[in-house]
Motif scaffolding. Structure first.
Motif, short mmCIF file in Angstrom:
data_model
loop_
_atom_site.label_atom_id
_atom_site.label_comp_id
_atom_site.label_asym_id
_atom_site.label_seq_id
_atom_site.Cartn_x
_atom_site.Cartn_y
_atom_site.Cartn_z
N LYS A 185 0.84 -1.21 0.00
CA LYS A 185 0.00 0.00 0.00
C LYS A 185 0.87 1.25 0.00
O LYS A 185 0.61 2.22 -0.73
N PHE A 186 1.91 1.22 0.82
CA PHE A 186 2.80 2.38 0.88
C PHE A 186 3.49 2.58 -0.46
O PHE A 186 3.57 3.72 -0.96
N HIS A 187 4.00 1.50 -1.03
CA HIS A 187 4.71 1.64 -2.30
C HIS A 187 3.79 2.17 -3.41
O HIS A 187 4.24 2.82 -4.34
N SER A 188 2.49 1.90 -3.29
CA SER A 188 1.55 2.37 -4.32
C SER A 188 1.26 3.86 -4.21
O SER A 188 0.83 4.49 -5.19
N LYS A 228 0.63 12.78 -2.36
CA LYS A 228 -0.04 13.41 -1.22
C LYS A 228 -0.80 12.39 -0.37
O LYS A 228 -1.16 12.66 0.78
N ASP A 229 -1.06 11.19 -0.92
CA ASP A 229 -1.80 10.17 -0.19
C ASP A 229 -0.93 9.33 0.72
O ASP A 229 -1.44 8.49 1.46
N ALA A 230 0.37 9.53 0.66
CA ALA A 230 1.27 8.76 1.52
C ALA A 230 1.10 9.19 2.97
O ALA A 230 0.86 10.37 3.25
N ILE A 263 14.32 1.66 1.78
CA ILE A 263 15.46 2.49 1.37
C ILE A 263 15.50 2.62 -0.15
O ILE A 263 15.66 3.72 -0.70
N ASN A 264 15.31 1.50 -0.84
CA ASN A 264 15.38 1.50 -2.30
C ASN A 264 14.20 2.22 -2.96
O ASN A 264 14.27 2.59 -4.12
N SER A 265 13.13 2.42 -2.20
CA SER A 265 11.93 3.06 -2.78
C SER A 265 12.17 4.51 -3.15
O SER A 265 11.52 5.05 -4.05
#
Length: 445
Positions: free
Chosen positions: A84-87, A92-94, A109-111
């Protein structure tokens, strides 16, 4: 009379209008007051008892000051919340903060969508040395903190003291080695044909912990600490010993096979179907509070020919999203610091069974009182603090570890169901190596 009624109605309307006006002003003021607070959105994966404790801590923080409003939002399990976070990462939705399982470290870290907390540590010369060293050792990567440790745990062995007594075993002396677990399991089954001796959930994390306790590392390049791993490092007797241990108990009829299902295993223990099992120390309160018998908690076992090394940290840490405005990030940082204060960590520890990341919490009276009533809670702390720092107990770093765990879990289940150890273990090594290679290729390595 009509004139009098008209006057009365006019008066009532004025009163009502005045009340409505005051209520509107009050609502507007309350709304304005709320907007004056910096809102921090906190995604977490705590459920059940642990969620209740977390919610109360967040509520206490919100009530303790008038500048920050933390909104804690459950996002499912670690495995559900990370995708979900990666999406939404970088948008602004994070969320401002997300709780991520320890093996998600390299993925985060890689994200490229996180703000390393080292930035805030450096800005105010904040001292992290007061936190538990065996916990911060995991989360410090290349000399830098990317996230704030929060809920940390390690596995322990739970055992049924009543079953031990019935089998003629000392209930105050738990088995320390693989071989002693096997011997105790045989005696338990002999004394109670309806009970199995031992259960080991087919869980990759438990395999990693049993490996680390022998001083074994999961992947090469110092468990990914000196460089990105290129292949496994558990393809040896230390890694294979865990499969062989389970197989011996499967073959002699003392092993309870619950596969990958933790809930069924815990339910089986509480129902008296199995006498010993391994699981996170974070399960302590739930298991002890609900068992209709006296529960013992002990250190993780190890093969008798290997010296105990200790445990690698499990659990999760708190990550801050990049792209948020300065006020929101600073508010999140203040909340992170609040969570590691001794009194908050004391409440967290006794309420859940997770470690206090700040060891000063163990001096709080609430912890001392809790240990008097429930000394089992202290066992995991003693085990962690007796751990010998090394690459093995520091834990592995690699973004494909979640995939590695699934491979190991399938392999363990195969052995539990009668599969050959040699072939199953060899296949698992090949599959994890292939996953490492694929992961490196996807990042151009």
């Amino acid at each position: 009379m009509k004139k009098l009624l008209s006057l009365l109605m006019a008066s009532i309307l004025l009163i009502v209008a005045g009340c409505s006006s005051n209520e509107g002003a009050g609502t507007e003021a309350a709304s304005k007051s709320e907007t004056n607070k910096t809102v921090v959105t906190f995604w977490h994966s705590m459920s059940g008892v642990n969620q209740g404790v977390l919610d109360s801590i967040v509520e206490e923080y919100n009530s303790s000051q008038d500048k920050v409003q933390v909104n804690a939002e459950f996002q499912g399990t670690y495995e559900e919340s990370l995708p979900k976070f990666h999406s939404v990462g970088g948008t602004k939705d994070a969320p401002t903060i997300i709780q991520v399982q320890e093996i998600g470290t390299m993925s985060m870290i890689n994200s490229g969508n996180i703000e390393p907390i080292q930035k805030f540590i450096d800005a105010e010369n904040y001292d992290m040395s007061g936190l538990e060293e065996n916990i911060t050792n995991y989360y410090k990567v290349d000399g830098k903190f990317y996230s704030m440790p929060f809920n940390s745990s390690t596995p322990v062995m739970y055992y049924n003291k009543d079953a031990f007594k019935k089998a003629g075993l000392d209930p105050e002396k738990a088995p320390e080695t693989f071989e002693e677990v096997e011997a105790a399991s045989k005696k338990i089954v002999e004394s109670n044909k309806q009970m199995k001796g031992f259960a080991l959930q087919a869980y990759g994390w438990l395999f990693e912990e049993l490996l680390a306790n022998q001083g074994g590392i999961l992947m090469n390049n110092d468990n990914g600490r000196s460089d990105t791993p290129t292949e496994v490092a558990f393809d040896n007797e230390k890694g294979k010993s865990i499969f062989e241990w389970a197989k011996r108990m499967v073959d002699n009829g003392t092993f309870a096979n619950y596969g990958i299902n933790e809930d069924n295993m815990v339910a089986g223990f509480l129902a008296g179907d199995v006498a010993m099992f391994l699981q996170s120390s974070a399960s302590s309160r739930d298991v002890i509070d609900n068992a209709p018998f006296e529960v013992g908690v002990a250190f993780l076992p190890h093969p008798e020919k290997e010296e105990r090394q200790g445990v690698a940290i499990g659990g999760a840490s708190l990550w801050m999203s990049s792209g948020k405005d300065e006020a929101e990030q600073n508010a999140a940082w203040e909340f992170m610091k609040y969570l590691q204060t001794p009194d908050v960590q004391a409440k967290w520890h006794v309420g859940t069974g997770y470690f206090a990341i700040n060891p000063a919490a163990y001096d709080e009276q609430v912890v001392k009182d809790s240990y008097e009533k429930m000394p089992q809670l202290q066992v995991a702390v003693n085990q962690l603090q007796a751990t010998k720092p090394s690459y093995a107990t520091q834990g592995a770093l690699m973004d494909m570890i979640p995939e590695s765990r699934k491979i190991i879990e399938t392999a363990l289940e195969t052995v539990y169901n009668g599969g050959d150890v040699e072939k199953t273990f060899e296949d698992a090594v090949k599959q994890v190596n292939a996953a490492i290679e694929q992961s490196n290729k996807s990042r151009g390595k």
